[in-house]
Design a protein around this motif. Structure first.
Motif, PDB file in Angstrom:
ATOM      1  N   THR A  73       0.875  -1.172   0.000  1.00  0.00           N
ATOM      2  CA  THR A  73       0.000   0.000   0.000  1.00  0.00           C
ATOM      3  C   THR A  73       0.913   1.223   0.000  1.00  0.00           C
ATOM      4  O   THR A  73       2.137   1.096   0.012  1.00  0.00           O
ATOM      5  N   GLU A  74       0.304   2.390   0.008  1.00  0.00           N
ATOM      6  CA  GLU A  74       1.118   3.614  -0.005  1.00  0.00           C
ATOM      7  C   GLU A  74       1.955   3.747   1.267  1.00  0.00           C
ATOM      8  O   GLU A  74       2.912   4.510   1.310  1.00  0.00           O
ATOM      9  N   ASN A  75       1.595   2.983   2.293  1.00  0.00           N
ATOM     10  CA  ASN A  75       2.271   3.132   3.584  1.00  0.00           C
ATOM     11  C   ASN A  75       3.212   1.979   3.920  1.00  0.00           C
ATOM     12  O   ASN A  75       3.598   1.809   5.067  1.00  0.00           O
ATOM     13  N   THR A  76       3.577   1.175   2.919  1.00  0.00           N
ATOM     14  CA  THR A  76       4.475   0.046   3.192  1.00  0.00           C
ATOM     15  C   THR A  76       5.721   0.121   2.325  1.00  0.00           C
ATOM     16  O   THR A  76       5.714   0.748   1.257  1.00  0.00           O
ATOM     17  N   LYS A  77       6.749  -0.532   2.801  1.00  0.00           N
ATOM     18  CA  LYS A  77       7.977  -0.665   2.012  1.00  0.00           C
ATOM     19  C   LYS A  77       8.626  -1.983   2.413  1.00  0.00           C
ATOM     20  O   LYS A  77       9.207  -2.104   3.490  1.00  0.00           O
ATOM     21  N   PHE A  78       8.486  -2.988   1.554  1.00  0.00           N
ATOM     22  CA  PHE A  78       8.976  -4.332   1.859  1.00  0.00           C
ATOM     23  C   PHE A  78      10.327  -4.601   1.211  1.00  0.00           C
ATOM     24  O   PHE A  78      10.616  -4.100   0.132  1.00  0.00           O
ATOM     25  N   GLN A  79      11.095  -5.464   1.874  1.00  0.00           N
ATOM     26  CA  GLN A  79      12.303  -5.978   1.242  1.00  0.00           C
ATOM     27  C   GLN A  79      12.548  -7.399   1.746  1.00  0.00           C
ATOM     28  O   GLN A  79      12.284  -7.704   2.913  1.00  0.00           O
ATOM     29  N   LEU A  80      13.052  -8.248   0.859  1.00  0.00           N
ATOM     30  CA  LEU A  80      13.410  -9.601   1.267  1.00  0.00           C
ATOM     31  C   LEU A  80      14.590  -9.532   2.230  1.00  0.00           C
ATOM     32  O   LEU A  80      15.622  -8.938   1.913  1.00  0.00           O
ATOM     33  N   ALA A  81      14.431 -10.117   3.417  1.00  0.00           N
ATOM     34  CA  ALA A  81      15.514 -10.106   4.406  1.00  0.00           C
ATOM     35  C   ALA A  81      16.314 -11.408   4.361  1.00  0.00           C
ATOM     36  O   ALA A  81      17.541 -11.395   4.366  1.00  0.00           O
ATOM     37  N   GLN A  82      15.607 -12.535   4.331  1.00  0.00           N
ATOM     38  CA  GLN A  82      16.302 -13.822   4.400  1.00  0.00           C
ATOM     39  C   GLN A  82      15.399 -14.947   3.911  1.00  0.00           C
ATOM     40  O   GLN A  82      14.180 -14.881   4.045  1.00  0.00           O
ATOM     41  N   ILE A  83      16.039 -15.970   3.324  1.00  0.00           N
ATOM     42  CA  ILE A  83      15.333 -17.225   3.060  1.00  0.00           C
ATOM     43  C   ILE A  83      15.539 -18.095   4.293  1.00  0.00           C
ATOM     44  O   ILE A  83      16.667 -18.454   4.628  1.00  0.00           O
ATOM     45  N   LYS A  84      14.452 -18.398   4.989  1.00  0.00           N
ATOM     46  CA  LYS A  84      14.562 -19.281   6.158  1.00  0.00           C
ATOM     47  C   LYS A  84      14.726 -20.729   5.716  1.00  0.00           C
ATOM     48  O   LYS A  84      15.503 -21.491   6.295  1.00  0.00           O
ATOM     49  N   HIS A  85      13.972 -21.112   4.675  1.00  0.00           N
ATOM     50  CA  HIS A  85      13.984 -22.501   4.238  1.00  0.00           C
ATOM     51  C   HIS A  85      13.570 -22.557   2.774  1.00  0.00           C
ATOM     52  O   HIS A  85      12.678 -21.832   2.355  1.00  0.00           O
ATOM     53  N   VAL A  86      14.219 -23.403   2.022  1.00  0.00           N
ATOM     54  CA  VAL A  86      13.800 -23.625   0.640  1.00  0.00           C
ATOM     55  C   VAL A  86      13.920 -25.109   0.328  1.00  0.00           C
ATOM     56  O   VAL A  86      14.861 -25.773   0.760  1.00  0.00           O
ATOM     57  N   LYS A  87      12.914 -25.613  -0.369  1.00  0.00           N
ATOM     58  CA  LYS A  87      12.907 -27.031  -0.731  1.00  0.00           C
ATOM     59  C   LYS A  87      12.435 -27.149  -2.173  1.00  0.00           C
ATOM     60  O   LYS A  87      11.415 -26.580  -2.557  1.00  0.00           O
ATOM     61  N   GLN A  88      13.210 -27.882  -2.965  1.00  0.00           N
ATOM     62  CA  GLN A  88      12.802 -28.145  -4.334  1.00  0.00           C
ATOM     63  C   GLN A  88      11.667 -29.170  -4.330  1.00  0.00           C
ATOM     64  O   GLN A  88      11.676 -30.111  -3.533  1.00  0.00           O
ATOM     65  N   VAL A  89      10.697 -28.967  -5.212  1.00  0.00           N
ATOM     66  CA  VAL A  89       9.580 -29.898  -5.342  1.00  0.00           C
ATOM     67  C   VAL A  89       9.711 -30.602  -6.691  1.00  0.00           C
ATOM     68  O   VAL A  89       9.819 -29.948  -7.731  1.00  0.00           O
ATOM     69  N   LYS A  90       9.737 -31.924  -6.665  1.00  0.00           N
ATOM     70  CA  LYS A  90       9.880 -32.702  -7.907  1.00  0.00           C
ATOM     71  C   LYS A  90       8.669 -32.502  -8.812  1.00  0.00           C
ATOM     72  O   LYS A  90       7.534 -32.531  -8.360  1.00  0.00           O
ATOM     73  N   ARG A  91       8.925 -32.324 -10.108  1.00  0.00           N
ATOM     74  CA  ARG A  91       7.855 -32.158 -11.088  1.00  0.00           C
ATOM     75  C   ARG A  91       8.108 -33.083 -12.263  1.00  0.00           C
ATOM     76  O   ARG A  91       9.249 -33.446 -12.554  1.00  0.00           O
TER      77      ARG A  91
END
Length: 220
Positions: free
Chosen positions: A152-170
């Motif tokens: 919104t007009e009142n937010t400013k987000f930024q990625l801080a950290q990846i806590k966990h990532v898992k690949q999913v088989k396709r």
């Protein structure tokens, strides 16, 4: 109306535009971040919302010396928190070609015998290992989508950290990753856990197929 580039609402709109541009043009071989706001203007559109006209400088996350100019417009809709802002942007000049890096990453992940799993990127010292850099840049691009959808007009987000990532088989040609990330909301100084399911293919770019804000205790 001309605004000083340091004007907070304009700077927030610029951060949103940069996040959106990264979502559309980023991936495991390229992350884009806001380097500077060169010019900013704002106008109120009756019954619609507030629009910002911006001239930005974007830099490559991996190579801070590599910059491009970008013009963008961000429209925040009046009163309706459920409509994502309208963002349009044009990048002037050429972004560095990432085909080779993208293909190397794609083939590496496709050839893994066990699905990739990792956590805490960057680590507590701010370090990212070279083999995890594409995983981080992919999250950077995907979080641009989440930021766009939730700003919104009142937010400013930024990625801080990846806590966990898992690949999913396709069974198809896409790569799929399930990310749990921390987003830093700069205005409230809140750290927000977020889950996102990300598809990527070198020819088709980044898609976020599912995302949800997680409860605070997910930080633990």
């Amino acid at each position: 109306m001309e605004l000083p580039p340091s004007h907070y609402p304009a700077a927030r709109a610029a951060a949103l535009a940069a996040g959106y541009a990264c979502y559309r043009r980023g991936g495991p071989g390229r992350g884009l971040a806001l380097r500077a706001v060169r010019r900013a203007g704002g106008q109120d559109i009756d019954g619609v919302g507030r629009k910002y006209h911006l001239e930005l400088v974007l830099e490559e996350v991996r190579d801070k010396d590599s910059t491009v100019n970008c013009t963008a417009e961000v429209l925040y809709h009046l009163g309706n928190k459920n409509i994502a802002p309208d963002v349009q942007f044009t990048i002037e000049g050429e972004l560095k070609n990432t085909d080779e890096a993208d293909n190397i990453f794609y083939n590496r992940i496709k050839s893994l015998e066990k699905e990739l799993v990792a956590e805490n990127i960057p680590d507590s010292h701010g370090n990212v290992s070279p083999e995890m850099e594409p995983i981080r840049l992919l999250a950077w691009a995907a979080s641009g989508y989440v930021i766009w959808q939730n700003s919104t007009e009142n937010t400013k987000f930024q990625l801080a950290q990846i806590k966990h990532v898992k690949q999913v088989k396709r069974s198809d040609e896409y790569l799929e990753f399930d990310y749990r990330v921390l987003l830093h909301e700069m205005v409230s100084q809140e750290i927000i856990p977020w889950q996102m399911t990300v598809l990527w293919h070198p020819q088709h770019g980044v898609q976020v197929t599912q995302d949800s804000r997680q409860p605070k205790h997910a930080l633990e």
